[in-house]
Scaffold this active site. Structure first.
Site, PDB file in Angstrom:
ATOM      1  CG  ASP A   1      -0.250  -0.060   2.522  1.00 42.89           C
ATOM      2  OD1 ASP A   1       0.975   0.175   2.564  1.00 42.89           O
ATOM      3  OD2 ASP A   1      -0.911  -0.318   3.540  1.00 42.89           O
TER       4      ASP A   1
ATOM      5  CG  ASP B   1      -5.877  -5.667   2.048  1.00 40.65           C
ATOM      6  OD1 ASP B   1      -5.489  -5.379   3.193  1.00 40.65           O
ATOM      7  OD2 ASP B   1      -6.540  -4.883   1.335  1.00 40.65           O
TER       8      ASP B   1
END
Lengths: 370, 370
Positions: A94, A269
């Site tokens: 991320d 996720d």
């Protein structure tokens, strides 16, 4: 030799639900895919070789945590994140933005400079700009890089969400430039816009103009109801590009995943299977099990007798209950592996049912149970 | 089908050092052997399948801890300790006596009733007699059962040690009767007598009269110097029966083991590799490494590049240092496995050198280094 380019193909659809394959130079990922979270360069409590045995084909790691500890330079010196943590699987990172907003002491969000914040560990000052986020992610050598966006808390204030979405588009442009040409990696844009359909549409259209290898849906799993989340996905499923992977960030429960797959999502996720595994909550095909409950002291059956992986069916609920009662690390390890394994079984069943054309039936059978 | 009987054979000697094989119905154990400690039905922080991959051929578990949590009845209901903890290896259980003396709030040692104590966990009252210890160990279904002895703290008071040794002999007789005929299991006597040669000799002779399948040396690793310990072993090596395994309880460092093997010892257990593994201390062929030390932040070499087991040579000191700095469970797991693996490499090298007739050279090369 040139590295293999990033690629995505849909190979089977069942209404909006779809099965596909993401190709990376580190291996293929069957979608819909679930990515276990390896926050600090470790899927907590597990050997990475065992995570791979659960059928996981990609993991996620967190730029914010890694830039604070151990710092990207130590990972660069080790030859990148894969080598550092001994992970052969592709890794998605991320941008760090989400954790900056949620974990750090955020001083300021500056349109040009980025987010100025103090680390939640030792208060050290950092500045995370879109360019810095890309620089760190390139240093980590991750396979799927996320742009830096501003991820606002859930609010019904249209102006706040609009402003944040506009800032995110500006940062998306800068992220794309900073990423440059890396055809063996992917850069994903992130759609913002809260629960407002017009803002989500505007965000997506602007991202498409910039052009990304995949499109993520951000700003969900921040406290909205499941129905609100599904409603956003219902709007987006008709307008997201068909030929690019769609990633719903930070989601979620098995039921969330079933509902999102039905609405065209390819990637997920969530810390749920790993965090729950460390606190005594097990996911099973019959629903959730709190292994600390006294009734399991007399239960010599495994959580799933049909599990053929990692000898997990050799450990009884009685035994795992004992491990949690005595604070033994092995309890966290066994239950985390069980949960990741369950999530990967779920994804595999989802893919099978899409291929067989029976996904709706499968969805309806399990959406309330899981 | 009848279970295979317990058996021991010495197959090679090099002065007092010897290589042997213990046969049990659950598998053979090459001696000199090191038994990792699985206190509460788990070798802390490790999957048992990984412990087996280190070359461990037997583990030790603690009667005291198991009788308190989860209690022997839960383990009996699971089909015994092996099934409970999914361990195919032979298991040796101690009698519980040592932990009663060291961990519990001991109320009284009664010659007839045994040790009366309160659990260190919740204060619950227990009475552990020689017969009760055997009953619990039979319930656990361990392969090598230890008699209950009184293990006094280190003292130079001859009278105290003598009285304790005499009590232990009385309890040894009762343990032998309670054990009965179990040819597929072994019952080991425990030599007491502190640092007094005549008491050690008397203890051993009395145990030999009663007759056991193996002889353990107790009352060491309680604070005496290494020289004091070696001195006791020097006395015992000439008078212990040659045809029975000799087990030095709770010992020790790699150097302790080298010195004890030189003096004829066949079996060892110690929490050192596992406990150190959880606190950041690694054993290597070049000595000990405190992985938390800042200098390892820049060290991308593994603890042992020659290790071919469990992919342990894929993890750098830099990475393990990071895991300990961030309190990640995986740090404990990797270092525990590394240490158990090192101990088993040490035992394997000891056996090879005894077989080749080069043990003294090997001993001298490593006794000060390890």
């Amino acid at each position: 030799m040139a590295l293999k380019n990033f690629k995505f193909n849909v190979i089977e659809s069942n209404k909006f639900a779809r099965v596909g394959v993401i190709e990376t130079h580190r291996g293929n990922i069957q979608t819909p895919a679930f990515m276990p979270v390896g926050t600090q360069a470790t899927v907590k409590a597990c050997l990475i070789d065992d995570v791979i045995k659960t059928g996981s084909e990609i993991i996620l790691s967190n730029t914010y945590h890694l830039m604070i500890r151990p710092g990207v330079d130590r990972i660069i010196s080790a030859g990148g994140l894969h080598k550092f943590m001994n992970c052969k699987l592709p890794i998605l990172t991320d941008s760090g933005g989400f954790q900056v907003m949620s974990l750090s002491k955020l001083n300021k969000v500056d349109r040009e400079k980025g987010a100025i914040f103090n680390s939640h560990v030792d208060g050290k000052k950092f500045i995370l700009s879109p360019e810095e986020s890309i620089r760190v992610q390139k240093g980590l050598d991750s396979d799927i890089v996320m742009i830096m966006d501003e991820c606002p808390k859930k609010t019904t204030d249209y102006k706040v969400i609009n402003k944040s979405m506009e800032l995110s588009i500006y940062w998306a442009e800068r992220s794309k430039i900073a990423f440059g040409l890396n055809p063996h990696k992917a850069l994903f844009g992130i759609i913002q816009g809260g629960l407002f359909k017009d803002l989500r549409t505007k965000s997506l259209n602007n991202l498409i103009k910039i052009g990304f290898d995949g499109y993520a849906i951000g700003g969900l799993a921040v406290g909205e109801s499941q129905n609100e989340m599904f409603s956003v996905l219902d709007d987006l499923k008709n307008i997201m590009p068909d030929d690019k992977p769609r990633y719903l960030m930070g989601v979620g429960t098995p039921a969330d995943i079933l509902g999102a797959v039905k609405r065209g999502v390819d990637m997920f996720d969530c810390v749920m299977p790993t965090r729950s595994g460390r606190t005594g909550l097990a996911f099973t095909w019959n629903g959730r099990v709190n292994i600390k409950n006294n009734k399991y002291k007399n239960d010599n059956e495994p959580l799933d007798p049909n599990c053929s992986n990692l000898n997990l069916n050799k450990y009884s609920k009685n035994y795992i209950n004992h491990l949690f009662n005595t604070n033994e690390i092995l309890g966290s390890t066994l239950l985390t592996l069980h949960n990741i394994n369950f999530y990967q079984e779920l994804m595999s069943s989802i893919r099978e049912n899409i291929k067989k054309g029976t996904f709706d039936k499968f969805h309806d059978e399990y959406i309330d149970k899981l």
